[in-house]
Design an enzyme around this catalytic site. Structure first.
Site, PDB file in Angstrom:
ATOM      1  CG  ASP A  87      97.473  62.563 -51.427  1.00  0.00           C
ATOM      2  OD1 ASP A  87      96.900  61.864 -52.432  1.00  0.00           O
ATOM      3  OD2 ASP A  87      97.264  61.924 -50.359  1.00  0.00           O
ATOM      4  CB  ALA A  88     102.798  66.168 -51.732  1.00  0.00           C
TER       5      ALA A  88
END
Length: 309
Positions: A251-252
């Site tokens: 996600d990051a």
């Protein structure tokens, strides 16, 4: 660019340590950390770190849902919650000397009325230029809901980014999403594609482009990642790190990539790879304190590829 993220099945992640894991006995714990979580939420939190505002959409309920919404507001992230009757889920991760126990709940019931409410939020989101749809749907929502969301976005000229593990992804490519972010396991499970060689990867990326994905960011963990836009293909190295948890790294990585890719793809790839590696060194998102140093060690190369057939 005003970016919205959609997390249909958010959670509070509770991480803690225990020196013992004995059945039917009291096991003392330490270092408890509660985090507002969900793939789209992680994207918004990471974008905020890089000074990019976004709006969080999702279904929230009970004291757990209010905790997530309140925590996001404390971090000056705009939330447009659709409230449900049941509590938002709590996932539990227990680290013991020989590994980690992961207890992930399926998620609450979302009735059709609230599902429609979220679509209405999109209808009136006149500032939304890009919607990042991340993560799973709760079991009570049929996967045709993805079609409804994307059709709403098309009607509003909203670009769609898809980061989902569902087999439905195969069918959603007909809508020509702006970007998809699969990994190697998802390509095998959803499309039956194995990626043993670089030629396999070239063929897979070309196939996904021909099926409708306008841009593909393919993540391969420690093997690095690839990007293809139908004309140019790039390979980005991975920074080797000691893995603590890969839970939020993807996600990051996506958020860091999105923060740069419209202006500089190579920089976006380096930043995504570095941030993903940094996050993998901690529980949750961590503090991003190493990514700038990692970027200096990561190389990006352009790969020769023929025109799509």
């Amino acid at each position: 660019m005003m970016l919205y993220t959609l997390t249909a099945n958010p959670a509070i992640d509770m991480n803690f340590l225990s020196q013992t894991s004995d059945l039917n006995k009291v096991n003392r714990t330490s270092d408890i950390v509660y985090s507002p979580n969900g793939k789209g939420i992680n994207v918004s939190l990471t974008l905020k770190y890089f000074g990019i505002d976004s709006t969080v959409l999702g279904f929230f309920g009970g004291f757990t849902g209010r905790y997530i919404v309140d925590e996001l507001k404390k971090r000056e992230i705009v939330v447009r919650p659709c409230w449900i009757e049941e509590n938002t889920r709590i996932n539990t991760f227990i680290t013991v000397p020989d590994g980690e126990y992961k207890f992930v709940n399926k998620g609450p019931f979302i009735n059709l009325g609230v599902q429609q409410e979220l679509l209405e939020e999109l209808r009136y989101a006149i500032d939304c230029e890009t919607l990042v749809i991340s993560g799973s749907l709760p079991p009570s929502i049929d996967e045709s809901y993805y079609d409804e969301i994307i059709k709403f976005c098309q009607a509003q000229d909203i670009e769609v980014v898809l980061d989902i593990s569902s087999k439905k992804l195969k069918d959603l490519l007909k809508y020509r999403p702006k970007l998809i972010k699969p990994n190697d396991e998802e390509l095998a499970d959803i499309f039956g594609l194995t990626l043993e060689t670089e030629n396999d990867i070239k063929e897979a990326l070309t196939f996904l482009y021909q099926e409708g994905a306008q841009n593909i960011l393919l993540t391969l963990g420690e093997r690095g990642m690839y990007f293809f836009n139908g004309e140019k293909m790039y390979f980005c190295e991975a920074k080797p790190v000691k893995l603590v948890s890969s839970a939020c790294a993807g996600d990051a990585c996506l958020a860091a990539f999105l923060s740069e890719w419209k202006t500089n793809v190579e920089l976006a790839l380096k930043k995504g790879s570095a941030v993903g590696a940094n996050v993998a060194q901690s529980y949750g998102l961590g503090d991003f304190n190493e990514y700038k140093a990692y970027m200096k060690e990561i190389n990006v190369t352009q790969i020769l590829v023929g025109p799509p057939c």
